[in-house]
Design a protein around this motif. Structure first.
Motif, PDB file in Angstrom:
ATOM      1  N   LYS A  14      82.556  53.297  62.514  1.00 53.04           N
ATOM      2  CA  LYS A  14      82.113  52.031  61.927  1.00 53.04           C
ATOM      3  C   LYS A  14      81.648  51.101  63.039  1.00 53.04           C
ATOM      4  O   LYS A  14      82.166  51.123  64.149  1.00 53.04           O
ATOM      5  CB  LYS A  14      83.269  51.357  61.176  1.00 53.04           C
ATOM      6  N   ASN A  38      95.589  44.134  57.319  1.00 59.23           N
ATOM      7  CA  ASN A  38      94.987  45.366  56.811  1.00 59.23           C
ATOM      8  C   ASN A  38      95.894  46.003  55.765  1.00 59.23           C
ATOM      9  O   ASN A  38      96.868  45.389  55.330  1.00 59.23           O
ATOM     10  CB  ASN A  38      94.664  46.323  57.962  1.00 59.23           C
ATOM     11  N   SER A  39      95.610  47.231  55.384  1.00 61.96           N
ATOM     12  CA  SER A  39      96.343  47.881  54.293  1.00 61.96           C
ATOM     13  C   SER A  39      97.799  48.173  54.629  1.00 61.96           C
ATOM     14  O   SER A  39      98.628  48.286  53.733  1.00 61.96           O
ATOM     15  CB  SER A  39      95.650  49.183  53.896  1.00 61.96           C
ATOM     16  N   ARG A  85      90.936  42.317  56.298  1.00 65.83           N
ATOM     17  CA  ARG A  85      90.176  43.498  55.893  1.00 65.83           C
ATOM     18  C   ARG A  85      90.175  43.586  54.367  1.00 65.83           C
ATOM     19  O   ARG A  85      90.979  42.939  53.697  1.00 65.83           O
ATOM     20  CB  ARG A  85      90.806  44.765  56.466  1.00 65.83           C
ATOM     21  N   SER A  87      91.306  45.719  52.422  1.00 66.09           N
ATOM     22  CA  SER A  87      92.585  46.184  51.877  1.00 66.09           C
ATOM     23  C   SER A  87      93.772  45.353  52.362  1.00 66.09           C
ATOM     24  O   SER A  87      94.922  45.720  52.129  1.00 66.09           O
ATOM     25  CB  SER A  87      92.800  47.646  52.273  1.00 66.09           C
ATOM     26  N   ASN A 114      83.999  45.380  57.301  1.00 64.18           N
ATOM     27  CA  ASN A 114      84.190  46.827  57.411  1.00 64.18           C
ATOM     28  C   ASN A 114      85.435  47.143  58.235  1.00 64.18           C
ATOM     29  O   ASN A 114      86.157  46.236  58.639  1.00 64.18           O
ATOM     30  CB  ASN A 114      82.934  47.514  57.974  1.00 64.18           C
ATOM     31  N   ASP A 115      85.662  48.423  58.491  1.00 63.58           N
ATOM     32  CA  ASP A 115      86.865  48.834  59.225  1.00 63.58           C
ATOM     33  C   ASP A 115      86.611  49.049  60.703  1.00 63.58           C
ATOM     34  O   ASP A 115      87.403  49.694  61.382  1.00 63.58           O
ATOM     35  CB  ASP A 115      87.434  50.117  58.594  1.00 63.58           C
TER      36      ASP A 115
END
Length: 125
Positions: A14, A38-39, A85, A87, A114-115
């Motif tokens: 990415k 983030n996730s 992010r 997530s 994006n990641d």
């Protein structure tokens, strides 16, 4: 043949995300501290050091996170900018909630599209 070749090729990484400072006016904080959400949780981003990773479940009780927020509270003219992010909303809600309610810090939220790796190079003086 071409399809087989395309499956064997590694995906392209990415693009990195460059965070650009913008004028915050006279009332903007001079000292900005970054926390990625983030996730899996949060990453406390400190210049020149690898980020401290904290899982979402441990955000309320994590000593490193609370010490970091305490240090920010003691830093004059400061704020926390959460880099969220796609997530990372749950981690953001936990972390920002504690920063707001327990430490009464000024916070901001910036969605990350994006990641890719986050580049904070433009914030260096």
């Amino acid at each position: 043949q071409d399809e087989l070749k395309s499956r064997k090729e590694a995906p392209e990484p990415k693009e990195s995300v460059v965070i650009k400072p913008r004028g915050l006016g006279e009332r903007g904080a001079r000292n900005i501290f970054f926390i990625e959400c983030n996730s899996t949780g949060i990453i406390i981003m400190t210049e020149g050091e690898p980020g401290k990773i904290i899982s979402t479940a441990t955000i309320p009780t994590n000593a490193a996170f609370n010490e970091h927020l305490d240090m920010i509270k003691k830093t004059r003219d400061s704020m926390v900018l959460f880099l969220v992010r796609k997530s990372g909303n749950e981690a953001y809600r936990w972390a920002a909630g504690i920063a707001d309610s327990k430490y009464e810090l000024t916070t901001g939220k910036l969605p990350i599209p994006n990641d890719g790796k986050i580049d904070l190079g433009l914030f260096k003086n």
